[in-house]
Design a protein around this motif. Structure first.
Motif, PDB file in Angstrom:
ATOM      1  N   SER B  85       0.811  -1.229   0.000  1.00  0.00           N
ATOM      2  CA  SER B  85       0.000   0.000   0.000  1.00  0.00           C
ATOM      3  C   SER B  85       0.833   1.263   0.000  1.00  0.00           C
ATOM      4  O   SER B  85       0.285   2.357   0.043  1.00  0.00           O
ATOM      5  CB  SER B  85      -0.899   0.045   1.239  1.00  0.00           C
ATOM      6  N   GLY B 167      -8.662  -2.502   3.083  1.00  0.00           N
ATOM      7  CA  GLY B 167      -8.331  -1.104   2.867  1.00  0.00           C
ATOM      8  C   GLY B 167      -7.766  -0.444   4.103  1.00  0.00           C
ATOM      9  O   GLY B 167      -8.469   0.267   4.809  1.00  0.00           O
ATOM     10  N   ALA B 168      -6.491  -0.689   4.398  1.00  0.00           N
ATOM     11  CA  ALA B 168      -5.829  -0.037   5.519  1.00  0.00           C
ATOM     12  C   ALA B 168      -4.322  -0.179   5.318  1.00  0.00           C
ATOM     13  O   ALA B 168      -3.776  -1.266   5.448  1.00  0.00           O
ATOM     14  CB  ALA B 168      -6.238  -0.659   6.850  1.00  0.00           C
ATOM     15  N   ILE B 170      -2.029   0.700   7.162  1.00  0.00           N
ATOM     16  CA  ILE B 170      -1.336   0.323   8.390  1.00  0.00           C
ATOM     17  C   ILE B 170      -1.166  -1.192   8.492  1.00  0.00           C
ATOM     18  O   ILE B 170      -0.260  -1.681   9.165  1.00  0.00           O
ATOM     19  CB  ILE B 170      -2.097   0.880   9.625  1.00  0.00           C
ATOM     20  N   CYS B 171      -2.005  -1.959   7.808  1.00  0.00           N
ATOM     21  CA  CYS B 171      -1.891  -3.413   7.895  1.00  0.00           C
ATOM     22  C   CYS B 171      -0.661  -3.947   7.169  1.00  0.00           C
ATOM     23  O   CYS B 171      -0.384  -5.145   7.208  1.00  0.00           O
ATOM     24  CB  CYS B 171      -3.162  -4.082   7.398  1.00  0.00           C
ATOM     25  N   GLY B 186      -6.715  -2.859  12.656  1.00  0.00           N
ATOM     26  CA  GLY B 186      -5.281  -2.948  12.402  1.00  0.00           C
ATOM     27  C   GLY B 186      -4.468  -2.005  13.261  1.00  0.00           C
ATOM     28  O   GLY B 186      -3.775  -1.130  12.742  1.00  0.00           O
ATOM     29  N   ASN B 187      -4.522  -2.189  14.565  1.00  0.00           N
ATOM     30  CA  ASN B 187      -3.701  -1.366  15.454  1.00  0.00           C
ATOM     31  C   ASN B 187      -2.390  -2.085  15.741  1.00  0.00           C
ATOM     32  O   ASN B 187      -2.406  -3.187  16.290  1.00  0.00           O
ATOM     33  CB  ASN B 187      -4.415  -1.115  16.789  1.00  0.00           C
ATOM     34  N   CYS B 355      -3.737   4.954  12.205  1.00  0.00           N
ATOM     35  CA  CYS B 355      -4.740   4.114  12.871  1.00  0.00           C
ATOM     36  C   CYS B 355      -5.383   4.816  14.051  1.00  0.00           C
ATOM     37  O   CYS B 355      -6.419   4.398  14.543  1.00  0.00           O
ATOM     38  CB  CYS B 355      -4.140   2.774  13.306  1.00  0.00           C
TER      39      CYS B 355
END
Lengths: 181, 449
Positions: B85, B167-168, B170-171, B186-187, B355
């Motif tokens: 991403s 859709g993140a 951070i993942c 996804g923290n 996040c």
């Protein structure tokens, strides 16, 4: 107070969902949450209403809040109704360098809506999104599971016209069912 | 022509399918490993190869593998990070859609080397069609006895699954990825413990990028020493570069590490020069997170040496005059590009993708986006540039995961190298709203390519 709406997966979707749950070790079925939310979004009109999320929570025997907190974190999950086709135009660096903003302005004009809005006939929702990994084929937009790349204003027009003529909903799993077997 | 290892066969029709892939030497590494190598020997070959994580951090893969805890009776996992991403990066997508079996073969080899019986490929949700390609390839592999029970009669069992995200960005951070794979937000997790000790479901886990895992295939086949013979210095082997922006030939290129940046930009073998005969203004060499460099510093180091496409050479000079190889997301900007506006798209990206767990990142990314928005719309003040600098400096190093740095570095570098452009933008605010997309505006009405 109206009756609480209860949604259930179709038998076909439930069968796919069961196979997904089987991918994880005993007791780790919550891992199926994101794939199942995708299935729910595809089955229930392209967005996750509270009853749609409750359906997933019920299926996985988890608390509804666990489904809500995940659905609200990820940008692919729509928490409000959307049009049959969501046009997601990438707006990050390489796409911007190649004219993404012009594609967005053009679509706004053509559809008569602003980004984030849905056309009155419920056909299109226009969204701008962050990098979709199509930087070498910029500018681009995604609709359902499909990438439309190397866009020009002309190609964008053609795409919108053909989607409108088709009149079908474009979501991730309906057009391209997950190939489990 | 540089040596190609991963993409040597990407042009062959049907290479996506098992038959063709095997016809061109596919799964020979797996046969070799299962018949003649112990898991420890594979780990040793990977160490010898000098392979470094291709997702961006560049951490030595063999070392990462050797950290994996192996308590008795506890399952271990190999998880492939296909969450690609980072703006400017699209190499993993290319590799997976063209040669899915290369990744699958790499996953089987890595799982055998590390003792995993179940492995997952975590792919970003937007790559939905790529996930289908992988799933079809996995089905083929099961049918051919390359996955499942007793692979190639070796007694080794492995199940491999594709998990889609939603859709993140951070993942792509490995502990956020594991949280997501466990069905959560996804923290990122606080480290230690590292995934090698407590990863997926609390079990020892190795998370590696797509390209890293694919590189295990030639390393096993040809040996780690052969791989290490390619490249320069501590940058061994080949690297996939995603080239985009104002160049004649955007696309994915496999380079031998050590190719001069100038050759990469101007040679017809790679980017083919700047589009429309324009001059080069700046390059983001390794994905949006790494410092942007102006022409003079991307082509040559501060000491006047030609800059090479390698971890060391791109890093030469630190952040004062250098940058990073990162994920290999190579974004080229021509002389008409507004650095301020490009930075705004980055700042908006990081704000969107934070996040929200750590205050410096959650608040700082939004604040930086707001200030850049204000500058872009002609309401900026000169003090805003100092304020931006101040904010970024207070995010860096103060967050649980590196998204803080990733958000701070591009802002710092843009101001470091293009401060005058920010000031001009602010002083001439009333003209700013007239800035159009330069020549692209006209070009957009004609088909590209």
């Amino acid at each position: 107070m109206s009756e609480k709406t209860i949604l259930k997966f179709s038998d076909e979707t439930a069968a796919i969902a069961k196979k997904i749950v089987a991918r994880y070790p005993e007791g780790r079925h919550k891992s199926a949450l994101i794939p199942l939310l995708h299935l729910a979004q595809a089955e229930f009109d392209g967005w996750l209403s509270v009853p749609a999320m409750d359906c997933v929570a019920e299926f996985l025997s988890i608390q509804p809040i666990e489904a809500y907190e995940v659905a609200s974190f990820y940008s692919m999950f729509n928490l409000k109704p959307v049009g049959k086709c969501t046009l997601e135009v990438c707006r990050t660096s390489s796409c911007w360098l190649n004219g993404a903003e012009d594609i967005v302005r053009h679509l706004e004009k053509k559809l008569g809506i602003k980004e984030g809005q849905t056309t009155a006939d419920g056909m299109f929702t226009l969204k701008t999104v962050e990098c979709l990994g199509s930087c070498g084929t910029a500018p681009m937009l995604q609709c359902g599971g499909d990438y439309y790349e190397n866009l020009t204003l002309e190609k964008t027009d053609k795409l919108v016209d053909s989607l409108r003529a088709e009149g079908k909903a474009r979501v991730y799993t309906n057009d391209n069912p997950v190939n489990i077997d | 022509m540089g040596k190609k290892i991963l993409l040597a066969n990407d042009h062959i029709e049907g290479i996506r399918f098992l038959d063709t892939y095997r016809k061109h030497g596919g799964y020979a590494s797996l046969e070799k490993a299962l018949k003649s190598m112990t898991p420890e020997q594979i780990v040793e070959e990977v160490k010898t190869s000098g392979l470094r994580g291709r997702g961006g951090a560049g951490f030595p893969t063999g070392m990462k593998w050797s950290f994996l805890a192996k308590p008795e009776g506890v399952p271990r996992y190999v998880v492939c990070n296909a969450d690609e991403s980072e703006p400017g990066t699209f190499k993993d997508r290319y590799l997976m859609e063209r040669i899915p079996h290369l990744l699958i073969e790499g996953m089987i080899l890595s799982s055998y080397a590390l003792g995993a019986k179940t492995s997952y490929i975590y792919i970003r949700g937007e790559y939905f069609y790529v996930a289908r390609i992988l799933e079809q390839a996995i089905d083929e592999a099961y049918a051919a006895g390359l996955l499942g029970k007793n692979i190639l009669n070796s007694g080794f069992d492995l199940d491999l699954y594709v998990q889609i995200g939603a859709g993140a960005y951070i993942c792509g951070e490995e502990t956020a990825l594991l949280e997501s794979l466990e069905g959560k937000r996804g923290n990122p997790r606080i480290k230690p413990p590292f995934p090698a000790i407590a990863g997926l479901y609390g079990c020892p886990t190795v998370v590696n990028n797509v390209e890293t895992i694919a590189a295990v295939v030639p390393i096993v086949n040809e040996g780690g020493a052969a791989y290490a013979a390619i490249g320069v210095g501590n940058s061994k082997g080949t690297k996939l570069i995603s080239a985009s922006g104002h160049i004649n030939k955007p696309g994915v290129y496999e380079i031998e590490l050590g190719v001069p940046v100038e050759e990469f930009i101007y040679s017809d073998e790679y980017c083919g020069g700047i589009r429309n005969g324009k001059k080069l203004k700046a390059v983001v060499a390794g994905g949006s997170s790494v410092p942007i460099l102006p022409t003079e510093l991307i082509l040559n180091t501060a000491a006047g040496e030609p800059r090479l496409m390698s971890y060391e050479s791109l890093g030469d000079g630190g952040f004062a005059t250098g940058t990073m190889l990162g994920s290999g997301g190579f974004i080229v900007m021509d002389e008409d590009t507004s650095i301020v506006k490009n930075l705004y798209t980055f700042a908006r990206f990081y704000h969107h993708e934070s996040c929200g767990q750590c205050s410096p990142c959650r608040e700082g990314t939004g604040w930086m986006e707001k200030i850049l928005h204000k500058i872009l719309h002609g309401h900026g003040t000169l003090a805003d540039v100092d304020l931006l600098w101040d904010i970024q400096s207070k995010i860096e190093g103060k967050t649980i995961c590196p998204l803080g740095e990733a958000a701070a570095w591009p802002v710092a570098a843009a101001i470091r190298h293009f401060r005058k452009e920010f000031e001009d933008f602010i002083r001439n605010g009333e003209h700013v709203n007239d800035v159009k997309h330069y020549y692209r505006l006209n070009n957009l009405t004609a088909p590209i390519n």
